[in-house]
Design a protein around this motif. Structure first.
Motif, mmCIF file in Angstrom:
data_model
loop_
_atom_site.group_PDB
_atom_site.id
_atom_site.type_symbol
_atom_site.label_atom_id
_atom_site.label_comp_id
_atom_site.label_asym_id
_atom_site.label_seq_id
_atom_site.Cartn_x
_atom_site.Cartn_y
_atom_site.Cartn_z
ATOM 1 N N ASP A 62 -14.898 17.127 -44.708
ATOM 2 C CA ASP A 62 -14.027 15.958 -44.775
ATOM 3 C C ASP A 62 -13.189 15.933 -43.506
ATOM 4 N N ILE A 63 -13.174 14.810 -42.809
ATOM 5 C CA ILE A 63 -12.419 14.679 -41.564
ATOM 6 C C ILE A 63 -11.346 13.625 -41.773
ATOM 7 N N GLU A 64 -10.080 14.047 -41.722
ATOM 8 C CA GLU A 64 -8.959 13.155 -42.027
ATOM 9 C C GLU A 64 -7.872 13.279 -40.957
ATOM 10 N N TRP A 65 -7.445 12.129 -40.411
ATOM 11 C CA TRP A 65 -6.280 12.193 -39.530
ATOM 12 C C TRP A 65 -5.060 12.481 -40.399
ATOM 13 N N CYS A 66 -4.103 13.226 -39.861
ATOM 14 C CA CYS A 66 -2.967 13.627 -40.695
ATOM 15 C C CYS A 66 -1.624 13.165 -40.136
ATOM 16 N N TYR A 67 -1.456 13.160 -38.807
ATOM 17 C CA TYR A 67 -0.123 12.897 -38.242
ATOM 18 C C TYR A 67 -0.282 12.298 -36.857
ATOM 19 N N SER A 68 0.629 11.374 -36.517
ATOM 20 C CA SER A 68 0.634 10.808 -35.168
ATOM 21 C C SER A 68 2.066 10.656 -34.676
ATOM 22 N N TYR A 69 2.196 10.709 -33.360
ATOM 23 C CA TYR A 69 3.515 10.637 -32.722
ATOM 24 C C TYR A 69 3.422 9.682 -31.539
ATOM 25 N N THR A 70 4.342 8.726 -31.496
ATOM 26 C CA THR A 70 4.421 7.780 -30.382
ATOM 27 C C THR A 70 5.849 7.752 -29.876
ATOM 28 N N GLN A 71 6.027 7.880 -28.581
ATOM 29 C CA GLN A 71 7.359 7.805 -27.984
ATOM 30 C C GLN A 71 7.530 6.434 -27.350
ATOM 31 N N ASP A 72 8.345 5.570 -27.995
ATOM 32 C CA ASP A 72 8.604 4.270 -27.381
ATOM 33 C C ASP A 72 9.868 4.368 -26.532
ATOM 34 N N GLU A 73 10.364 3.249 -26.086
ATOM 35 C CA GLU A 73 11.504 3.267 -25.175
ATOM 36 C C GLU A 73 12.769 3.798 -25.831
ATOM 37 N N ASN A 74 12.908 3.595 -27.134
ATOM 38 C CA ASN A 74 14.153 3.965 -27.802
ATOM 39 C C ASN A 74 13.986 5.162 -28.739
ATOM 40 N N ASN A 75 13.073 5.043 -29.698
ATOM 41 C CA ASN A 75 12.936 6.079 -30.713
ATOM 42 C C ASN A 75 11.468 6.460 -30.888
ATOM 43 N N PRO A 76 11.222 7.715 -31.249
ATOM 44 C CA PRO A 76 9.840 8.106 -31.542
ATOM 45 C C PRO A 76 9.372 7.483 -32.849
ATOM 46 N N ILE A 77 8.092 7.181 -32.914
ATOM 47 C CA ILE A 77 7.471 6.672 -34.132
ATOM 48 C C ILE A 77 6.541 7.756 -34.653
ATOM 49 N N GLU A 78 6.842 8.262 -35.840
ATOM 50 C CA GLU A 78 6.038 9.323 -36.444
ATOM 51 C C GLU A 78 5.435 8.809 -37.740
ATOM 52 N N GLN A 79 4.133 9.001 -37.894
ATOM 53 C CA GLN A 79 3.431 8.523 -39.077
ATOM 54 C C GLN A 79 2.475 9.596 -39.580
ATOM 55 N N TYR A 80 2.107 9.464 -40.861
ATOM 56 C CA TYR A 80 1.111 10.369 -41.427
ATOM 57 C C TYR A 80 0.239 9.591 -42.400
ATOM 58 N N GLN A 81 -0.895 10.188 -42.772
ATOM 59 C CA GLN A 81 -1.801 9.542 -43.715
ATOM 60 C C GLN A 81 -1.447 9.968 -45.136
ATOM 61 N N GLY A 82 -0.935 9.021 -45.916
ATOM 62 C CA GLY A 82 -0.532 9.305 -47.280
ATOM 63 C C GLY A 82 -1.646 9.026 -48.276
ATOM 64 N N ARG A 83 -1.289 9.071 -49.543
ATOM 65 C CA ARG A 83 -2.257 8.811 -50.612
ATOM 66 C C ARG A 83 -2.940 7.464 -50.397
ATOM 67 N N ASN A 84 -4.202 7.396 -50.813
ATOM 68 C CA ASN A 84 -5.011 6.177 -50.686
ATOM 69 C C ASN A 84 -5.172 5.748 -49.230
ATOM 70 N N HIS A 85 -5.111 6.726 -48.321
ATOM 71 C CA HIS A 85 -5.314 6.493 -46.883
ATOM 72 C C HIS A 85 -4.271 5.535 -46.301
ATOM 73 N N GLU A 86 -3.102 5.494 -46.906
ATOM 74 C CA GLU A 86 -2.053 4.599 -46.425
ATOM 75 C C GLU A 86 -1.285 5.257 -45.280
ATOM 76 N N THR A 87 -1.037 4.497 -44.223
ATOM 77 C CA THR A 87 -0.243 4.989 -43.097
ATOM 78 C C THR A 87 1.236 4.826 -43.423
ATOM 79 N N LEU A 88 1.971 5.946 -43.423
ATOM 80 C CA LEU A 88 3.370 5.953 -43.842
ATOM 81 C C LEU A 88 4.251 6.568 -42.758
#
Length: 487
Positions: free
Chosen positions: A244-270
């Protein structure tokens, strides 16, 4: 393992904790304390005798609980500054282990830093001495003792102790942008109902720089299997694997604040709002198809901190990461054997999954509009076409990009037996409430790989690599012959 000295053992000579003895010898113990201590200390012990008793029993019980752990290796980490982190690499082997046999699946190592639990490391390589890399820290400035213990709890039938032959630790530098993927790597807690079962275990953690829809640093886990979600037959047809291959976490640095997301239940990006250690997000595997949560009320102390590897997937399938670590195929196959998910005897006409060495594995890159693909293989001296979908309309591949599929072949098929690979195009089902795509078609860009597994489950030679550049409409197909294959 060195035993902790017990106060009552030192004072009375008692070798084990006997609660009745402690209660009945209260006066004699106090007498010893009175004789050995100044009056002020004696008065404190006199008023806190039961606290001392409870403390002694706690340490005695903790030693009993650690009785299943055997010390294998000790190393000193030197942190030159506060919040120092380390990339640790060990060379280790686990004789007598086999992923397909319950009770001795692999060597299980427990990493302890300054007597505190940090993580587990699973020795997937079996008896072969293999390199394993993990992360440690952040740690305060100073010297810290790292211990590697053999955790015997989960492998009841394993008799031979694992061997840790060497350990190297390198301090990481937060000012070095090239080390950012290591410094932000997630800490993964295993799903509670998989611990001790060696199912759905993280094998590889990889990272990549993604540029769509916006630049981000993304992490993906390759698990040994998934107990829920897509059934095994469609996993092989649509994804070309039982891992099983699943993305788990992502990090984006924008101009003001970092955006951090993860893959939650039902493949929802949270949005990630959980705890961290340093920059490392803590994630919990909480579903049978290996989706995550950023919080859990009752996690079990079984977590992994593998050092992530870089994956450059432009023009490649995600499954190609497994090709960089061929041992993952053996783990994938042996877990199917142990969990009794394979068909015996094998029947390539049946959708039931058989020995994973009976399959042809292939990677194809395409762009699809309202279509889906399936594949067929023709063998020399045989007029029967073996299909990836086994005639199941739900086993086609509608995704664009580079994808993997498999075609089940008769047991004993060898590379030079393969005569033709055929790529079929058909209409994709129209989602409810959607309009059909006008002029559906699939642009077949290339075939990257076609291979069988060797006896030891490692990928064999590549039989077909071809730039195609051909458009297929529903009902059309394309036949390709493998490159010249020596017998």
């Amino acid at each position: 393992m060195q035993k902790r000295p017990y106060i009552f053992q030192q004072l009375t000579g008692v070798k084990t904790v006997d609660f009745e003895f402690l209660l009945t010898t209260r006066v004699s113990v106090r007498s010893v304390l009175v004789a050995a201590m100044p009056r002020q200390v004696h008065l404190w012990f006199r008023s806190n005798f039961w606290l001392v008793l409870a403390w002694s029993c706690f340490w005695a019980c903790s030693d009993y609980c650690l009785a299943s752990d055997e010390l294998l290796y000790t190393h000193e980490l030197v942190a030159a500054a506060d919040d120092t982190e380390f990339l640790v690499q060990i060379e280790a082997g686990a004789p007598g282990t086999s992923w397909e046999e319950s009770g001795r699946e692999c060597g299980v190592l427990k990493v302890v830093i300054e007597a505190r639990y940090d993580q587990h490391v699973l020795l997937f390589g079996g008896e072969h001495v293999t390199s394993y890399a993990f992360l440690a820290g952040p740690l305060p400035r100073g010297r810290h003792t790292l211990q590697i213990l053999w955790d015997k709890t989960w492998t009841r039938d394993l008799q031979e102790r694992p061997a840790v032959l060497s350990l190297r630790a390198a301090a990481l530098d937060r000012k070095n942008e090239a080390q950012e993927p290591l410094l932000r790597a997630p800490i993964l807690y295993l799903r509670n109902n998989t611990i001790g079962r060696f199912s759905d275990v993280p094998l590889i953690l990889y990272w990549e720089r993604q540029h769509s829809p916006s630049p981000r640093l993304a992490y993906t886990v390759i698990f040994s299997n998934e107990d829920g979600g897509t059934d095994t037959e469609r996993l092989m047809a649509r994804w070309g694997r039982t891992t099983d291959i699943e993305w788990c976490y992502s990090y984006t640095q924008d101009e003001n604040n970092p955006i951090e997301q993860y893959q939650g239940r039902n493949h929802e990006t949270l949005p990630f709002r959980g705890r961290k250690e340093g920059w490392h997000p803590i994630l919990y595997d909480v579903t049978t198809n290996n989706n995550f949560s950023d919080s859990l009320s009752d996690p079990i102390d079984f977590r992994m901190r593998p050092a992530p590897v870089e994956a450059r997937l432009e023009g490649r399938s995600r499954e190609s990461v497994m090709d960089q670590f061929p041992w993952t195929y053996a783990i994938m196959a042996e877990e199917m054997i142990r969990e009794e998910k394979l068909e015996y005897p094998a029947d390539p006409g049946s959708p039931n999954v058989s020995d994973l060495r009976n399959y042809a594995y292939l990677d194809v890159c395409s762009e699809q509009r309202g279509t889906e693909l399936y594949f067929a293989v023709l063998l020399k001296g045989n007029e029967r076409w073996f299909r990836s979908d086994h005639g199941d309309p739900g086993s086609g591949i509608e995704r664009s990009g580079c994808v993997r599929s498999t075609v089940e072949l008769p047991p004993g098929t060898r590379p030079h037996d393969i005569r033709t690979l055929r790529i079929h195009c058909r209409p994709a089902p129209v989602p409810e409430g959607k309009m059909p795509v006008p002029s559906p078609a699939a642009e077949i860009r290339s075939v990257l790989r076609l291979f069988l597994l060797e006896k030891d489950y490692r990928p064999g030679q590549n039989l077909l690599e071809r730039v195609v550049g051909r458009r297929l409409r529903p009902g059309q197909s394309l036949a390709l012959s493998p490159d010249s294959i020596p017998r």
